[in-house]
Design a protein around this motif. Structure first.
Motif, PDB file in Angstrom:
ATOM      1  N   TYR A 134       0.832  -1.198   0.000  1.00  0.00           N
ATOM      2  CA  TYR A 134       0.000   0.000   0.000  1.00  0.00           C
ATOM      3  C   TYR A 134       0.873   1.258   0.000  1.00  0.00           C
ATOM      4  O   TYR A 134       0.618   2.207  -0.749  1.00  0.00           O
ATOM      5  CB  TYR A 134      -0.936  -0.011   1.208  1.00  0.00           C
ATOM      6  CG  TYR A 134      -1.720   1.257   1.362  1.00  0.00           C
ATOM      7  CD1 TYR A 134      -2.846   1.497   0.578  1.00  0.00           C
ATOM      8  CD2 TYR A 134      -1.336   2.230   2.276  1.00  0.00           C
ATOM      9  CE1 TYR A 134      -3.565   2.667   0.700  1.00  0.00           C
ATOM     10  CE2 TYR A 134      -2.050   3.405   2.415  1.00  0.00           C
ATOM     11  CZ  TYR A 134      -3.163   3.623   1.622  1.00  0.00           C
ATOM     12  OH  TYR A 134      -3.868   4.795   1.750  1.00  0.00           O
ATOM     13  N   LYS A 187       1.604   7.296  -6.406  1.00  0.00           N
ATOM     14  CA  LYS A 187       0.561   8.304  -6.594  1.00  0.00           C
ATOM     15  C   LYS A 187       1.057   9.690  -6.184  1.00  0.00           C
ATOM     16  O   LYS A 187       0.781  10.676  -6.873  1.00  0.00           O
ATOM     17  CB  LYS A 187      -0.681   7.925  -5.795  1.00  0.00           C
ATOM     18  CG  LYS A 187      -1.424   6.736  -6.363  1.00  0.00           C
ATOM     19  CD  LYS A 187      -2.610   6.359  -5.508  1.00  0.00           C
ATOM     20  CE  LYS A 187      -3.299   5.125  -6.059  1.00  0.00           C
ATOM     21  NZ  LYS A 187      -4.426   4.707  -5.201  1.00  0.00           N
ATOM     22  N   ALA A 188       1.788   9.760  -5.083  1.00  0.00           N
ATOM     23  CA  ALA A 188       2.321  11.052  -4.626  1.00  0.00           C
ATOM     24  C   ALA A 188       3.319  11.596  -5.642  1.00  0.00           C
ATOM     25  O   ALA A 188       3.331  12.806  -5.931  1.00  0.00           O
ATOM     26  CB  ALA A 188       2.982  10.899  -3.258  1.00  0.00           C
ATOM     27  N   GLU A 210       2.305   1.881  -3.402  1.00  0.00           N
ATOM     28  CA  GLU A 210       1.326   2.467  -4.310  1.00  0.00           C
ATOM     29  C   GLU A 210       1.111   3.947  -4.009  1.00  0.00           C
ATOM     30  O   GLU A 210       0.991   4.772  -4.918  1.00  0.00           O
ATOM     31  CB  GLU A 210       0.005   1.698  -4.206  1.00  0.00           C
ATOM     32  CG  GLU A 210       0.096   0.289  -4.747  1.00  0.00           C
ATOM     33  CD  GLU A 210      -1.111  -0.565  -4.390  1.00  0.00           C
ATOM     34  OE1 GLU A 210      -2.073  -0.038  -3.780  1.00  0.00           O
ATOM     35  OE2 GLU A 210      -1.082  -1.759  -4.719  1.00  0.00           O
ATOM     36  N   GLN A 211       1.079   4.274  -2.717  1.00  0.00           N
ATOM     37  CA  GLN A 211       0.903   5.679  -2.332  1.00  0.00           C
ATOM     38  C   GLN A 211       2.098   6.525  -2.756  1.00  0.00           C
ATOM     39  O   GLN A 211       1.938   7.683  -3.146  1.00  0.00           O
ATOM     40  CB  GLN A 211       0.673   5.792  -0.821  1.00  0.00           C
ATOM     41  CG  GLN A 211      -0.638   5.186  -0.365  1.00  0.00           C
ATOM     42  CD  GLN A 211      -1.825   5.747  -1.117  1.00  0.00           C
ATOM     43  OE1 GLN A 211      -2.023   6.949  -1.196  1.00  0.00           O
ATOM     44  NE2 GLN A 211      -2.621   4.870  -1.706  1.00  0.00           N
TER      45      GLN A 211
END
Length: 161
Positions: free
Chosen positions: A46, A53-54, A49-50
């Motif tokens: 997780y 995205k960031a 993935e973050q």
């Protein structure tokens, strides 16, 4: 059967149960550790993935800010009346190039954080597998200890008769 044999039988049975219970307890602890490692792997994935995205959001913000800055540069150049060619064009082009390099660095950093998180998740999953194997081994060790205790007791009793 005398009292000594009775106590020897009881001791063998209690020893067997102790080995069996210890194996089950150790197995449970290993399984709990495996679940914790599985959870950690999920969290690491997780977080990876973050990070991606960031990174994408940072790149978009950088490019948006660069477009606004270029607009301001062009407006200032036009207001100064120095024309849009030559050195003025070089300044705008250089700032565009530098902004794109910054965006590429952000993309690389995001990909590196993502890869590091996936590597950590893989390690956590490997640890979970190891703990599951330990749980199986602990059960087997407990069972073997129980059989050993029973057989030792029986051997000692039969050796006296």
């Amino acid at each position: 059967m005398d009292f000594a044999q009775t106590f020897q039988i009881a001791g063998s049975i209690l020893g067997a149960y102790g080995s069996y219970a210890s194996g089950r307890s150790d197995s449970t602890q290993y399984l709990m550790k495996a679940k914790a490692e599985e959870y950690n792997a999920g969290v690491a994935r997780y977080m990876g993935e973050q990070a991606l995205k960031a990174s994408m959001a940072e790149q978009l913000a950088l490019r948006r800010n660069q477009r606004q800055f270029q607009g301001s540069q062009r407006a200032a150049i036009a207001q100064a009346g120095i024309g849009t060619g030559g050195s003025a064009a070089d300044v705008v082009g250089q700032s565009t190039t530098l902004a794109e390099l910054d965006a590429m660095n952000l993309a690389y950093e995001g990909a590196a954080r993502f890869r590091a998180a996936l590597t950590q998740a893989d390690l956590d999953e490997a640890n979970a597998d190891s703990y599951r194997y330990g749980a199986t081994a602990a059960k087997a060790t407990g069972n073997i200890g129980a059989y050993r205790s029973l057989l030792s007791g029986a051997s000692a009793i039969w050796g006296r008769t």
